[in-house]
Write a protein that holds these residues in place. Structure first.
Motif, PDB file in Angstrom:
ATOM      1  N   GLN A 113      59.930  55.142  21.729  1.00 13.17           N
ATOM      2  CA  GLN A 113      60.326  54.119  20.745  1.00 13.17           C
ATOM      3  C   GLN A 113      60.638  54.835  19.430  1.00 13.17           C
ATOM      4  OE1 GLN A 113      61.830  51.874  19.082  1.00 13.17           O
ATOM      5  NE2 GLN A 113      60.903  50.255  20.326  1.00 13.17           N
ATOM      6  N   GLU A 115      62.506  53.778  16.967  1.00  7.41           N
ATOM      7  CA  GLU A 115      62.570  52.902  15.775  1.00  7.41           C
ATOM      8  C   GLU A 115      61.130  52.589  15.410  1.00  7.41           C
ATOM      9  OE1 GLU A 115      65.139  49.981  14.671  1.00  7.41           O
ATOM     10  OE2 GLU A 115      66.749  50.545  16.027  1.00  7.41           O
ATOM     11  N   HIS A 117      59.416  51.410  12.971  1.00  7.45           N
ATOM     12  CA  HIS A 117      58.906  50.184  12.313  1.00  7.45           C
ATOM     13  C   HIS A 117      58.524  49.127  13.339  1.00  7.45           C
ATOM     14  CE1 HIS A 117      62.645  47.717  12.788  1.00  7.45           C
ATOM     15  NE2 HIS A 117      63.135  48.921  12.996  1.00  7.45           N
ATOM     16  N   HIS A 118      59.113  49.221  14.570  1.00  9.00           N
ATOM     17  CA  HIS A 118      58.767  48.249  15.621  1.00  9.00           C
ATOM     18  C   HIS A 118      57.289  48.314  15.994  1.00  9.00           C
ATOM     19  CE1 HIS A 118      62.748  46.891  16.113  1.00  9.00           C
ATOM     20  NE2 HIS A 118      63.217  47.894  16.831  1.00  9.00           N
ATOM     21  N   ARG A 119      56.648  49.427  15.660  1.00  9.47           N
ATOM     22  CA  ARG A 119      55.234  49.564  16.029  1.00  9.47           C
ATOM     23  C   ARG A 119      54.356  48.509  15.350  1.00  9.47           C
ATOM     24  NH1 ARG A 119      53.779  55.761  17.321  1.00  9.47           N
ATOM     25  NH2 ARG A 119      55.658  56.200  18.501  1.00  9.47           N
ATOM     26  N   LEU A 121      54.684  45.443  15.356  1.00  9.90           N
ATOM     27  CA  LEU A 121      54.507  44.328  16.292  1.00  9.90           C
ATOM     28  C   LEU A 121      53.264  44.528  17.150  1.00  9.90           C
ATOM     29  CD1 LEU A 121      55.851  41.738  17.525  1.00  9.90           C
ATOM     30  CD2 LEU A 121      57.015  43.265  19.129  1.00  9.90           C
ATOM     31  N   LYS A 126      52.766  42.955   9.463  1.00  8.64           N
ATOM     32  CA  LYS A 126      54.129  42.698   9.017  1.00  8.64           C
ATOM     33  C   LYS A 126      55.016  43.938   9.170  1.00  8.64           C
ATOM     34  CE  LYS A 126      56.798  40.974   5.100  1.00  8.64           C
ATOM     35  NZ  LYS A 126      57.680  40.071   5.840  1.00  8.64           N
ATOM     36  N   ASP A 127      56.181  43.711   9.767  1.00  4.61           N
ATOM     37  CA  ASP A 127      57.174  44.776   9.916  1.00  4.61           C
ATOM     38  C   ASP A 127      58.041  44.773   8.658  1.00  4.61           C
ATOM     39  OD1 ASP A 127      59.362  46.332  10.493  1.00  4.61           O
ATOM     40  OD2 ASP A 127      59.733  45.461  12.477  1.00  4.61           O
ATOM     41  N   GLY A 129      60.404  46.745   8.094  1.00 10.37           N
ATOM     42  CA  GLY A 129      61.761  47.163   8.454  1.00 10.37           C
ATOM     43  C   GLY A 129      62.013  48.647   8.294  1.00 10.37           C
ATOM     44  N   ARG A 130      63.262  49.001   8.651  1.00 11.08           N
ATOM     45  CA  ARG A 130      63.715  50.392   8.530  1.00 11.08           C
ATOM     46  C   ARG A 130      64.572  50.454   7.278  1.00 11.08           C
ATOM     47  NH1 ARG A 130      66.900  54.022  13.062  1.00 11.08           N
ATOM     48  NH2 ARG A 130      64.871  54.902  13.516  1.00 11.08           N
ATOM     49  N   GLU A 160      59.380  51.745   7.679  1.00 11.41           N
ATOM     50  CA  GLU A 160      59.934  53.017   8.158  1.00 11.41           C
ATOM     51  C   GLU A 160      61.047  53.428   7.200  1.00 11.41           C
ATOM     52  OE1 GLU A 160      62.029  52.745  11.854  1.00 11.41           O
ATOM     53  OE2 GLU A 160      62.237  54.924  12.052  1.00 11.41           O
TER      54      GLU A 160
END
Ligand SMILES: Cc1ncc(C[n+]2csc(CCOP(=O)(O)OP(=O)(O)O)c2C)c(N)n1
Ligand SMILES: [Mg+2]
Length: 249
Positions: A113, A115, A117-119, A121, A126-127, A129-130, A160
Motif C-alpha cells: 500500500q 498511498e 495516508h490510507h493507513r 482507515l 481521520k485521513d 490526505g496526501r 501523508e
C-alpha cells in the motif's frame, strides 16, 4: 531553537543542545517542546503518543506533531502508537514524510500500500490526505486544519506529505544520485520547495527580490556564525561524558 547549539551538537561539542553527546540523531530542546529525533527508526512514535496522552490527561490544550519516514511506517512502533492514539483519541497529528525511499529501499519494495495516508482507515482515525510537501502553503493549510481538529478533542489525524531527498542516506551510499538521476533532477530543478516559494512570492509581490536577497544573506550569515561557534566550542569533558547517564538518588 537557535542554530548555534544545533551546529555544536552536530560536531559533538559541549555547547550542543544535548551537551555534545547526542549528535545529529538527538537534537532536542525541552524548553521549546521539541522532543527530538531518535536513532531508532519509528522509536519516537510511542513517545509522541505518550506526550499527547499527558496533554490530554492534564487537560492542556496542546497538540503533538510527530514526523515519520515512509520506511518507519512499516515497523511495529507505528502500528502500536497509531492504534492507541485512535483508541484514546489522542491530540496528535501524524505526518508521514514520504520521500519514496528508506535508506536505499524503494517504497514499492517495502509495502504493497504505497498511498500511506490510507493507513488511517485501518486505525479508525481521520485521513488528512496526501499533500504536496514541496508546497509551503499546502502544508501550512493542511497541518493547521489537522491541529485544530485534534485540539478540539476529535482525536488524531494522519497526513501523508510527498517530498524528495537529493542525496544518499549517508556518505556510504554513493550510487543513490546515479540510480535515481532522472527523477532526482526533476525534483531538484522543478519542485524544490524553497524555489517554488520564491517564485510564488515573486508572482504575488512585485519588487520583492531585494528582500529575498536580504533573507538569503541572513540565512548564510546564521549558518556561518553557527559553524564558527561550534568550531570554537570546547569538547565535553570526562565528567560530562559520565553525567546524565544514570539516575542519582
Ligand atoms: C529500528 C531501526 N532499523 C533500522 C535502522 C537503520 N535505518 C536508519 S534510517 C533508515 C531508513 C528510514 O527511512 P524512512 O523512515 O523512510 O526515513 P527517511 O530517512 O527517508 O526520511 C534505516 C532503515 C534504524 N536506525 N532503526
Ligand atoms: Mg523515506
Amino acid at each position: 531553537m537557535h542554530p548555534n547549539p544545533i551546529m555544536a551538537e552536530m560536531m559533538g561539542k559541549k555547547t550542543g543542545v544535548s551537551g555534545g553527546k547526542g549528535g545529529s540523531m538527538h537534537i532536542a530542546s525541552r524548553a521549546h517542546n521539541m522532543w527530538g529525533g531518535y536513532a531508532i527508526v519509528g522509536g519516537h512514535l510511542p513517545l509522541a503518543a505518550g506526550i499527547a496522552f499527558a496533554s490530554q490527561y492534564n487537560d492542556r490544550k496542546e497538540v503533538t506533531i510527530s514526523f515519520i519516514g515512509d520506511g518507519a511506517t512499516n515497523n511495529g512502533y507505528f502500528h502500536e502508537a497509531v492504534n492507541m492514539s485512535g483508541v484514546w483519541k489522542l491530540p496528535v497529528v501524524w505526518i508521514i514524510e514520504n520521500n519514496f525511499v528508506a535508506m536505499g529501499t524503494r517504497i514499492e519494495d517495502s509495502t504493497a500500500q504505497t498511498e500511506l495516508h490510507h493507513r488511517a482507515l485501518g486505525y479508525g482515525i481521520k485521513d488528512g490526505g496526501r499533500i504536496d510537501g514541496q508546497d509551503v502553503f499546502a502544508v501550512y493549510d493542511s497541518v493547521s486544519e489537522a491541529v485544530e481538529y485534534a485540539r478540539a478533542g476529535n482525536g488524531p489525524v494522519l497526513i501523508e506529505s510527498i517530498t524528495y531527498r537529493y542525496k544518499g542516506h549517508g556518505v556510504s551510499d554513493k550510487s543513490y544520485d546515479k540510480r535515481f538521476a532522472d527523477e532526482l533532477a526533476e525534483w531538484r530543478d522543478k519542485k524544490d520547495p524553497i524555489e517554488l516559494l520564491r517564485r510564488e512570492l515573486q508572482k504575488k509581490y512585485k519588487g520583492i527580490d531585494a528582500d529575498l536577497a536580504k533573507i538569503d544573506a541572513a540565512c548564510q550569515a546564521a549558518v556561518d556564525e553557527a559553524t564558527e561557534f561550534a568550531l570554537k566550542s570546547p569538547d565535553p569533558t570526562y565528567e560530562d561524558l559520565i553525567n546524565n547517564v544514570y539516575v542519582e538518588e
